[in-house]
Design a protein around this motif. Sequence first.
Motif, PDB file in Angstrom:
ATOM      1  N   HIS A   1       0.819  -1.210   0.000  1.00  0.00           N
ATOM      2  CA  HIS A   1       0.000   0.000   0.000  1.00  0.00           C
ATOM      3  C   HIS A   1       0.853   1.261   0.000  1.00  0.00           C
ATOM      4  O   HIS A   1       0.327   2.376   0.178  1.00  0.00           O
ATOM      5  N   GLY A   2       2.155   1.086  -0.193  1.00  0.00           N
ATOM      6  CA  GLY A   2       3.090   2.184   0.051  1.00  0.00           C
ATOM      7  C   GLY A   2       2.786   3.490  -0.650  1.00  0.00           C
ATOM      8  O   GLY A   2       2.899   4.566  -0.057  1.00  0.00           O
ATOM      9  N   GLY A   3       2.407   3.416  -1.933  1.00  0.00           N
ATOM     10  CA  GLY A   3       2.160   4.648  -2.672  1.00  0.00           C
ATOM     11  C   GLY A   3       0.997   5.446  -2.143  1.00  0.00           C
ATOM     12  O   GLY A   3       0.982   6.688  -2.235  1.00  0.00           O
TER      13      GLY A   3
ATOM     14  N   GLN B   1       2.474   9.459  -9.070  1.00  0.00           N
ATOM     15  CA  GLN B   1       3.802   9.968  -8.738  1.00  0.00           C
ATOM     16  C   GLN B   1       4.185   9.548  -7.323  1.00  0.00           C
ATOM     17  O   GLN B   1       5.352   9.255  -7.041  1.00  0.00           O
ATOM     18  N   ALA B   2       3.189   9.501  -6.455  1.00  0.00           N
ATOM     19  CA  ALA B   2       3.450   9.065  -5.080  1.00  0.00           C
ATOM     20  C   ALA B   2       3.948   7.625  -5.048  1.00  0.00           C
ATOM     21  O   ALA B   2       4.820   7.280  -4.243  1.00  0.00           O
ATOM     22  N   TRP B   3       3.418   6.781  -5.937  1.00  0.00           N
ATOM     23  CA  TRP B   3       3.908   5.403  -6.011  1.00  0.00           C
ATOM     24  C   TRP B   3       5.366   5.370  -6.487  1.00  0.00           C
ATOM     25  O   TRP B   3       6.196   4.654  -5.921  1.00  0.00           O
TER      26      TRP B   3
ATOM     27  N   GLY C   1       4.476   2.678 -20.373  1.00  0.00           N
ATOM     28  CA  GLY C   1       5.551   3.359 -19.666  1.00  0.00           C
ATOM     29  C   GLY C   1       5.127   4.108 -18.429  1.00  0.00           C
ATOM     30  O   GLY C   1       5.974   4.606 -17.689  1.00  0.00           O
ATOM     31  N   THR C   2       3.826   4.191 -18.155  1.00  0.00           N
ATOM     32  CA  THR C   2       3.355   4.848 -16.937  1.00  0.00           C
ATOM     33  C   THR C   2       3.236   3.832 -15.814  1.00  0.00           C
ATOM     34  O   THR C   2       3.173   2.623 -16.047  1.00  0.00           O
ATOM     35  N   TYR C   3       3.176   4.334 -14.597  1.00  0.00           N
ATOM     36  CA  TYR C   3       2.792   3.482 -13.474  1.00  0.00           C
ATOM     37  C   TYR C   3       1.355   3.838 -13.125  1.00  0.00           C
ATOM     38  O   TYR C   3       1.082   4.469 -12.107  1.00  0.00           O
ATOM     39  N   CYS C   4       0.460   3.452 -14.034  1.00  0.00           N
ATOM     40  CA  CYS C   4      -0.924   3.875 -13.855  1.00  0.00           C
ATOM     41  C   CYS C   4      -1.912   3.040 -14.643  1.00  0.00           C
ATOM     42  O   CYS C   4      -2.879   2.527 -14.107  1.00  0.00           O
TER      43      CYS C   4
ATOM     44  N   PRO D   1       3.535   9.463 -14.373  1.00  0.00           N
ATOM     45  CA  PRO D   1       4.943   9.086 -14.546  1.00  0.00           C
ATOM     46  C   PRO D   1       5.115   7.578 -14.593  1.00  0.00           C
ATOM     47  O   PRO D   1       4.187   6.804 -14.315  1.00  0.00           O
ATOM     48  N   GLY D   2       6.304   7.153 -14.935  1.00  0.00           N
ATOM     49  CA  GLY D   2       6.694   5.757 -14.816  1.00  0.00           C
ATOM     50  C   GLY D   2       7.873   5.646 -13.883  1.00  0.00           C
ATOM     51  O   GLY D   2       8.488   6.647 -13.506  1.00  0.00           O
TER      52      GLY D   2
END
Length: 372
Positions: free
Chosen positions: A53-55, A272-274, A325-328, A370-371
């Motif tokens: 759950h870190g992000g 971005q928090a992740w 390429g995103t983290y989403c 972002p990625g």
Amino acid sequence: MSPRRVTALVSLFSLTSIFVACSSDTSEKTDPATGVCPAKLTIQTDWFPELEHGGTYQLIGPSGTADKNSVSYSGPVQQQYAVGGLQEVEILTKNFDKQNSSVLVDGQADMAYIGIADLIKDSAALPLIAIAKTLDQDPQMLMWDPTQYAIKTPTDIAASGASFVHFPGLSYIDFMIDKGYLMPEQSDPSYNGSDATWVSKGGSILQQGFATNEIYKYENDILWKDGAPADVSFFTVSELGFDNYPATITMLKSRATELDACLKLLVPKMQQAWVDFYNNPTPITDRMIEINEEYDGFWSLSAELNLAGLQLLEEKNIGANSPDGTYCSFDETKVQDLYDILQPIYASQGVEITDDVSSVYTNDYCQGSPGR
């Protein structure tokens, strides 16, 4: 003083006055994006604080407040993630009295962690939509004692005859039974997250858990075999062929529509928090240890567990980028493949689901994310 100099001074004064007036007008104008988000955002997670759950906890950072009575962690949103008028974030621990979908329907949270597979299962009954991923692969796993069961392939699970203790209502259980990996009589939906059953039975059962968490605990902390920890073996659900997006950021469709302008700003910040968490996880994982201690429940973490879990997360590509390429975003092919697995299962059970799996998720809010 000459008339020319007086005229020049008056002209200069007039220009200065105009400039000041224009500057004042500009400063009084509000950012058109201010106020599009609620002042407080409430997120329902699916468990106690843990590295998976870190992000989400990164949104608040390590300076938030843990409340034992509400079993929640809250605080001002960190400045780098504050957009649209958002000021505060509240993170709720797993609600053992109701499903996360019900938490959303009852208006107790703006967002909740729900896996894509479960969204598919409930797609005809509940108007929910996933707006971003938290993890790329599912750390959910089935574990066993390798000295008691010679499980090498998924079909060996059924051949073992052992009871599989798990949470109720999980889509991957339906998948396992349909594939013949698990016999219906082996399914025991009595799991509550505690190690008590495993310990009392000396590891003679199969049990669900997170590979990034429980593996370390049972091999290093929990005294379950002859008074000591012992090695366990496991399959993640992905290794069983069930490639799910777990714990997606999910909302009621009506709430997502209401907050559409907010989400276009907020989701890239949440992702971005992740990325920031993965780049420097220790402040959050250390705080999670403390939060669980403050909750004073059965769940606990350690620095060693968190380190091992993060290493396994990387090894299993659980925290990988999306194909774009995103983290989403969600991979359309991956979601469609999962739907194609589940649709005939639910059809045979008489469970109505959507005809269009794209209705349970959207990538619209991932633009600009972002990625890693």
